[in-house]
Structure formats: C-alpha cells, structure tokens
Design a protein around this motif. Structure first.
Motif, PDB file in Angstrom:
ATOM      1  N   VAL A  94       0.742  -1.053  -0.037  1.00  0.00           N
ATOM      2  CA  VAL A  94      -0.011  -0.066  -0.023  1.00  0.00           C
ATOM      3  C   VAL A  94       0.747   1.276   0.090  1.00  0.00           C
ATOM      4  CG1 VAL A  94      -1.654   1.290   1.324  1.00  0.00           C
ATOM      5  CG2 VAL A  94      -1.995  -1.198   1.071  1.00  0.00           C
ATOM      6  N   ASN A 104      -4.084  -4.839  -3.867  1.00  0.00           N
ATOM      7  CA  ASN A 104      -4.277  -3.576  -3.228  1.00  0.00           C
ATOM      8  C   ASN A 104      -5.706  -3.019  -3.255  1.00  0.00           C
ATOM      9  OD1 ASN A 104      -3.911  -0.980  -2.119  1.00  0.00           O
ATOM     10  ND2 ASN A 104      -1.993  -0.469  -3.365  1.00  0.00           N
ATOM     11  N   PHE A 149      -6.498  -0.145  -2.600  1.00  0.00           N
ATOM     12  CA  PHE A 149      -6.638   1.403  -2.686  1.00  0.00           C
ATOM     13  C   PHE A 149      -6.330   1.740  -4.273  1.00  0.00           C
ATOM     14  CE2 PHE A 149      -5.671   1.064   1.480  1.00  0.00           C
ATOM     15  CZ  PHE A 149      -6.866   1.878   2.130  1.00  0.00           C
ATOM     16  N   LYS A 150      -6.025   0.397  -5.100  1.00  0.00           N
ATOM     17  CA  LYS A 150      -5.744   0.563  -6.479  1.00  0.00           C
ATOM     18  C   LYS A 150      -6.772   0.264  -7.405  1.00  0.00           C
ATOM     19  CE  LYS A 150      -2.111   1.310  -7.882  1.00  0.00           C
ATOM     20  NZ  LYS A 150      -1.343   2.686  -8.258  1.00  0.00           N
TER      21      LYS A 150
END
Length: 220
Positions: free
Chosen positions: A141, A217, A219-220
């Motif tokens: 992250v 991830n 957050f991707k």
C-alpha cells in the motif's frame, strides 16, 4: 523504513513484539531461523546464505522484514519488486526471485513478490506469520503497488497425489474439504489463488508444485 510495535498472544497472554526491517547484524540469526523452519528433506541449498541476505537489505530493504520478541528474531519475510503480467503467470521460484538473490529486483515494478516467509516452530501458534504477511501488505500500500504475489508450497499434496491433480488439491483446500499447512495459512492471511505452477520449486512434499496466490491492493 518500517517499524511496528504490537502484541501477539500466547494463549491469553499478550506478548510485546516488534516488526522491523532486518539488517546485516541479524544475518546469523536469520540463517538459524531458516534451518529450524525447513529441516530435511527440504533442500539445504535453498536456505539463506549471507550473500542473499546482503542483497535483500541492499537492493530492497523495504521488503526485508523480521519480527522480534524479547530481542530474539522469531520470524522473517522477504520480497522483491517485479513487473507482473496477469496473462503470463508461468514461472519458477528460481526465475522470479533470482534463486533468492533478487538481483533482478525492479524498482519500477508493479507488484511485490514474496521470496520467503519463515517462523520459528516454537512460535508458530502466536500468529506471527499472519502479522508478517499483513506488514508486507503495508509495504504494498505504501509503495502504491497493484498486488502482492507469491507461490505457496503445497506440502500436503504428496499424500493425495495419486487421488487428484495439483489443481484439484488446491480447489479442495479452498473449499475447506482439505487442510494444507501452507495454503490454508495463506487463505487465512487474505491471499487468493491465481493458478497452480508445475516445477515451481524443488520440494518433495509438494511434488514440485506451487500455488501462485495474490493479495490485491484495495486502494488501487
């Protein structure tokens, strides 16, 4: 650099622990951890040597993690960065990790590839492996990578090799019909299967198969 202070539990007893980057001063103890974790028939030439560890802390120190309890290293985890193409997952451990020397580490890679995770047998009921895995997720992250990848051993497969294929074995573990010491652990850490790779690693118990597993991830 990475440092995380937390508690692990030995039964109901909280025990202070630290996850941090390992350094040259830790090499002898890290090698001892490997010998405890991977006794014969695991090939001794696949255990860490000082040249490999030097490369880890030099080429990608962010991916060189260990856990300490009362000043003793009780586990470690190592990774490198690679450029991963989901359409081409066929590789061996030696190819993608440079046989653990990680000289092929790609600073601009899109994925963190797990080279190794080891926990001293006497400490395996404290959840140390899971803490190390989640610490490496932190690295993914923090560096904005797409995923963590790694090939898991399937040490229970040799018992079932005459009854099912390696892919069928993996599917049975995922369904909960079988339990594998490594694959079940990885599932509990949040990893999901990608594919089975033949001749992934010289490992008699796994019949040389490995299960490529990932953590994406979020957050991707």
């Amino acid at each position: 650099m990475y440092r995380k202070e937390l508690y692990v539990f030995n039964g109901n007893q909280p025990t202070p622990a630290v996850v941090r980057n390992y350094e040259e001063k830790d090499f002898s103890e890290l090698i001892n951890v490997q010998h405890e974790c991977f006794p014969p028939p695991f090939p001794s030439e696949l255990l860490w040597n000082r040249e490999q560890l030097t490369n880890h802390v030099t080429l990608f120190p962010e991916g060189a993690l260990c856990m300490e309890i009362n000043g003793e290293i009780v586990g470690s985890m190592t990774g490198l960065l690679v450029q991963y193409d989901p359409e081409n997952s066929d590789h061996t451990w030696e190819e993608i990790t440079d046989s653990g020397y990680i000289k092929n580490h790609n600073p601009n890679g899109n994925a963190l590839y797990v080279v190794d995770i080891s926990v001293r047998p006497a400490y395996r009921k404290l959840g140390i492996g899971k803490v190390l895995m989640h610490s490496m997720y932190d690295v993914v992250v923090n560096k904005g990578l797409e995923r963590l990848l790694g090939g898991g051993r399937m040490p229970g497969y040799h018992v079932k090799k005459d009854e099912m294929t390696a892919q069928q074995y993996l599917e049975a573990v995922v369904k909960g019909e079988l339990k594998d010491p490594v694959i079940t652990f990885l599932l509990r850490c949040g990893r999901t299967p990608v594919t089975v790779v033949a001749d992934y690693l010289e490992d008699e118990e796994s019949c040389n198969y490995g299960a490529l597993m990932e953590w994406k991830n979020p957050f991707k």
